[in-house]
Write a protein that holds these residues in place. Structure first.
Motif, PDB file in Angstrom:
ATOM      1  N   ASN A 189      57.635 -34.861  30.075  1.00  0.00           N
ATOM      2  CA  ASN A 189      59.022 -34.916  30.523  1.00  0.00           C
ATOM      3  C   ASN A 189      59.919 -33.988  29.706  1.00  0.00           C
ATOM      4  N   CYS A 229      59.341 -30.454  30.886  1.00  0.00           N
ATOM      5  CA  CYS A 229      59.984 -30.301  32.196  1.00  0.00           C
ATOM      6  C   CYS A 229      61.494 -30.205  32.043  1.00  0.00           C
ATOM      7  N   SER A 258      62.465 -26.821  30.671  1.00  0.00           N
ATOM      8  CA  SER A 258      62.320 -25.792  31.694  1.00  0.00           C
ATOM      9  C   SER A 258      63.467 -25.833  32.697  1.00  0.00           C
ATOM     10  N   PHE A 263      55.992 -33.851  38.069  1.00  0.00           N
ATOM     11  CA  PHE A 263      56.727 -33.124  37.034  1.00  0.00           C
ATOM     12  C   PHE A 263      56.177 -31.711  36.849  1.00  0.00           C
ATOM     13  N   MET A 279      58.395 -28.374  37.122  1.00  0.00           N
ATOM     14  CA  MET A 279      58.330 -27.280  36.152  1.00  0.00           C
ATOM     15  C   MET A 279      58.006 -25.958  36.837  1.00  0.00           C
ATOM     16  N   VAL A 323      55.624 -23.453  29.466  1.00  0.00           N
ATOM     17  CA  VAL A 323      55.258 -24.168  30.690  1.00  0.00           C
ATOM     18  C   VAL A 323      53.873 -23.749  31.163  1.00  0.00           C
TER      19      VAL A 323
END
Length: 298
Positions: A97, A100, A103, A191, A195, A239
């Motif tokens: 999380n 994410c 990002s 998620f 992302m 990511v």
């Protein structure tokens, strides 16, 4: 004479130690900057959360793996094993999380002021702390099933195999385990998709910036854009690293569940892949923070 398990244990110990120290350094430096800076940078808050989550992932997933490889006598009962397993999935979920959130926040930050996201650029910094608190509350409740319905194999505390926590505590014949693994996979996929969407958005902005950079004549504008673009590239790499290392680990688990087969090599592979992102991430995040001394990036 060192056995293969001894060598793997030493390798895990070294990697876990390096990653833990990297995340701890990043956590301390960003926390110090957060407490002493006149203006609070929302990105620093997210990095603090991410560094803490990754450090805890290494602590609760790396050390049990090492003790199992070295066949250290298990002194935990079923409740203790459930607590360790709970902390493993909790910290991994928080790490997901946080990545994410970082990002998405960066995608909002670098969006053009005239875009539809202009209002979000104003509101996003004010909601970071609330988002982090909601992430904690969600994952604390979401993974409570481990205490309620997650019963490991009867020999999960056998001393000859060490304490079987996390992947080692997986019961392929328990329908509850299969259901929850599917739920976790869907959660991770959601998620990861978020992302990916934010990353694609950032890539498009970087492409447009690169295409128009020759038309920018003001030095003031270029100095404002370049640091954010460098941070954006670092977050894109972060990511991509997360997706790379956390895609194959669930595949190994699903294969074991599908074929009803516990394979120690697949468990070790899944554990290693799960540790790679927390180990690598602090060294990527170093390039974002100017407060981190240059020698930490070596």
């Amino acid at each position: 004479m060192l056995t293969l398990d001894d060598i793997l244990g030493i390798a895990y110990l070294q990697l876990t130690g390096i990653g833990f120290l990297g995340n701890l350094t990043l956590l301390i430096l960003n926390s110090f900057n957060f407490l002493t800076a006149h203006t609070v940078r929302p990105k620093n808050i997210i990095i603090i959360q991410l560094a803490f989550s990754n450090a805890m992932v290494l602590l609760f997933r790396g050390l049990p793996t090492i003790t199992r490889l070295w066949k250290v006598k298990c002194v935990l009962d079923r409740t203790g094993i459930k607590i360790i397993t709970y902390m493993q999935v909790l910290t991994r979920g928080l790490s997901l999380n946080s990545t994410c959130l970082l990002s998405v926040f960066q995608a909002i930050t670098i969006s053009p002021n005239k875009s539809l996201w202009a209002q979000l650029k104003i509101k996003a910094p004010k909601t970071i702390i609330r988002c982090i608190v909601l992430c904690w509350i969600f994952h604390l409740l979401f993974h409570m099933h481990i205490f309620l319905l997650h019963d490991g194999p009867k020999n999960s505390t056998v001393s000859k195999d060490g304490c079987r926590t996390g992947y080692g505590n997986l019961d392929v014949y328990n329908n509850n385990h299969i259901k929850f693994q599917i739920i976790i996979f869907v959660h991770d996929a959601f998620f990861a998709g978020l992302m990916t969407a934010s990353s694609v958005h950032m890539v498009l902005i970087l492409y447009r910036h690169r295409r128009n950079v020759n038309h920018i004549h003001s030095k003031n504008n270029s100095t404002k854009i370049c640091p954010e673009m460098r941070a954006t590239k670092a977050i894109l790499l972060l990511v991509a690293t997360f997706v790379l290392f956390n895609t194959f680990s669930p595949i190994c688990i699903i294969c074991m569940l599908y074929f009803k087969l516990i394979n120690m090599w697949m468990i070790h592979t899944s554990a290693l892949l799960a540790l790679c992102y927390p180990i690598v991430s602090p060294f990527i995040l170093v390039s974002i923070s100017k407060q981190v001394p240059n020698f930490c990036a070596c």
